[in-house]
Design an enzyme around this catalytic site. Structure first.
Site, PDB file in Angstrom:
ATOM      1  N   ASP A   1      20.450  28.249  44.129  1.00  0.00           N
ATOM      2  CA  ASP A   1      22.032  28.246  44.402  1.00  0.00           C
ATOM      3  C   ASP A   1      22.511  26.949  43.806  1.00  0.00           C
ATOM      4  O   ASP A   1      23.900  26.806  43.666  1.00  0.00           O
ATOM      5  CB  ASP A   1      22.533  28.173  45.979  1.00  0.00           C
ATOM      6  CG  ASP A   1      23.896  28.576  46.180  1.00  0.00           C
ATOM      7  OD1 ASP A   1      24.272  29.476  45.316  1.00  0.00           O
ATOM      8  OD2 ASP A   1      24.585  27.941  47.220  1.00  0.00           O
TER       9      ASP A   1
ATOM     10  N   SER B   1      31.483  30.035  46.603  1.00  0.00           N
ATOM     11  CA  SER B   1      30.695  31.258  46.002  1.00  0.00           C
ATOM     12  C   SER B   1      31.099  32.706  46.837  1.00  0.00           C
ATOM     13  O   SER B   1      31.461  32.663  47.800  1.00  0.00           O
ATOM     14  CB  SER B   1      29.069  31.003  46.442  1.00  0.00           C
ATOM     15  OG  SER B   1      28.697  29.681  45.687  1.00  0.00           O
TER      16      SER B   1
ATOM     17  N   GLN C   1      25.727  34.954  39.600  1.00  0.00           N
ATOM     18  CA  GLN C   1      26.560  34.670  40.720  1.00  0.00           C
ATOM     19  C   GLN C   1      27.962  34.758  40.112  1.00  0.00           C
ATOM     20  O   GLN C   1      28.236  34.221  39.226  1.00  0.00           O
ATOM     21  CB  GLN C   1      26.146  33.221  41.320  1.00  0.00           C
ATOM     22  CG  GLN C   1      27.225  32.973  42.584  1.00  0.00           C
ATOM     23  CD  GLN C   1      26.891  31.576  43.268  1.00  0.00           C
ATOM     24  OE1 GLN C   1      27.359  30.588  42.927  1.00  0.00           O
ATOM     25  NE2 GLN C   1      25.784  31.612  44.141  1.00  0.00           N
TER      26      GLN C   1
END
Length: 290
Positions: A203, A227, A277
């Site tokens: 991440d 996110s 993402q």
């Protein structure tokens, strides 16, 4: 062991409340909300606690609400399917009575098959590269009037960028980054733990790559960022305490959403994981004059 890494391992040790119900500690990484990688790693650890002799090969997650770092998170695992070769789990993270995150993950028994992959980019080795904090300061010296795209913090992983944007050049239309990373200390020989750590570390810098052009143009204080989702595919085993190269790029941004994708290679060029993402990238409206 390094105290930052020891604390992270503690965070990944979940308390079992019921057969499929777990509780995990939270930490504040410095911006008063839980780091998305923490929830990913804990959710994967919760799913693994309901499985035997199978390894995760993919996960798909959505971040629904910001996590409160001052309170623990409860993880509820749904045993969706236990097949002959594949096992599916769905994990819901709950805090203050509300869902803040949910994830679907798939696990597979070890099988032999066709083995091929792309080639790792040619980059300098990590030993010849500066730490991220040093690299960010060098960017600031070269272009003191331009906002810095990244902020360096003390973390349980060390990062050494092999490719960052030239702060004196035009803002890149398709941002990209290549960065070496590894845990700051040795980690026990536990493949499940290493995969949870890899999910945690994945991440880092994904959303940062997706918003790099906006940060260089207007600065992070003028952006609202969060996110939205996170996908990850585990191709081959890897150790989180050995150097891994994260190759990131952001081919598109639209409708206040930035998209980034990544490939993670081991030191010998083996492709061990892929990521993707999408995140919110919204320019803040200026406050009205008094």
């Amino acid at each position: 062991m390094n105290p930052l890494l020891a604390d992270l391992l503690q965070v990944l040790r979940l308390e079992r409340l019921e057969l499929d119900l777990f509780r995990g500690e939270s930490r504040d990484p410095g911006h008063h909300r839980v780091f998305g990688g923490q929830v990913l790693g804990q959710a994967l650890a919760a799913a693994y606690a309901t499985i035997e002799n199978r390894g995760v090969h993919s996960l798909h997650a959505y971040f629904l609400r910001a996590g409160d770092p001052d309170h623990p998170i409860v993880y509820e695992v749904d045993r969706s399917r236990d097949g002959a070769s594949f096992t599916s789990r769905r994990v819901v993270a709950i805090q203050h009575g509300e869902q803040i995150f949910h994830m679907s993950a798939s696990f597979q028994v070890q099988e032999e098959g066709v083995d091929r992959q792309g080639v790792m980019p040619d980059v300098p080795g990590p030993e010849s590269l500066p730490d991220m904090a040093v690299a960010v300061e060098e960017m600031k010296k070269k272009a003191p009037d331009r906002p810095r795209p990244f902020i360096a913090h003390d973390r349980p992983f060390e990062f050494r960028p092999a490719l960052l944007p030239d702060p004196t050049a035009e803002v890149p239309r398709e941002p990209s980054m290549r960065i070496w990373f590894r845990a700051v200390d040795r980690v026990p020989d536990d493949e499940v733990l290493h995969r949870c750590l890899l999910a945690y570390a994945s991440d880092y810098y994904l959303l940062g790559t997706a918003v790099m052009d906006a940060r260089l143009a207007v600065g992070p204080k003028n952006l609202q960022m969060a996110s939205i989702d996170h996908a990850m595919w585990f191709h081959r085993p890897a150790r989180a305490d050995e150097w891994l190269l994260y190759v990131l790029d952001s081919p598109t941004s639209s409708s206040s959403r930035g998209f980034a994708r990544g490939s993670i290679f081991s030191r010998d060029g083996t492709l061990v994981a892929s990521t993707a993402q999408e995140g919110l990238v919204r320019r803040r409206k200026p406050e009205p004059a008094a």
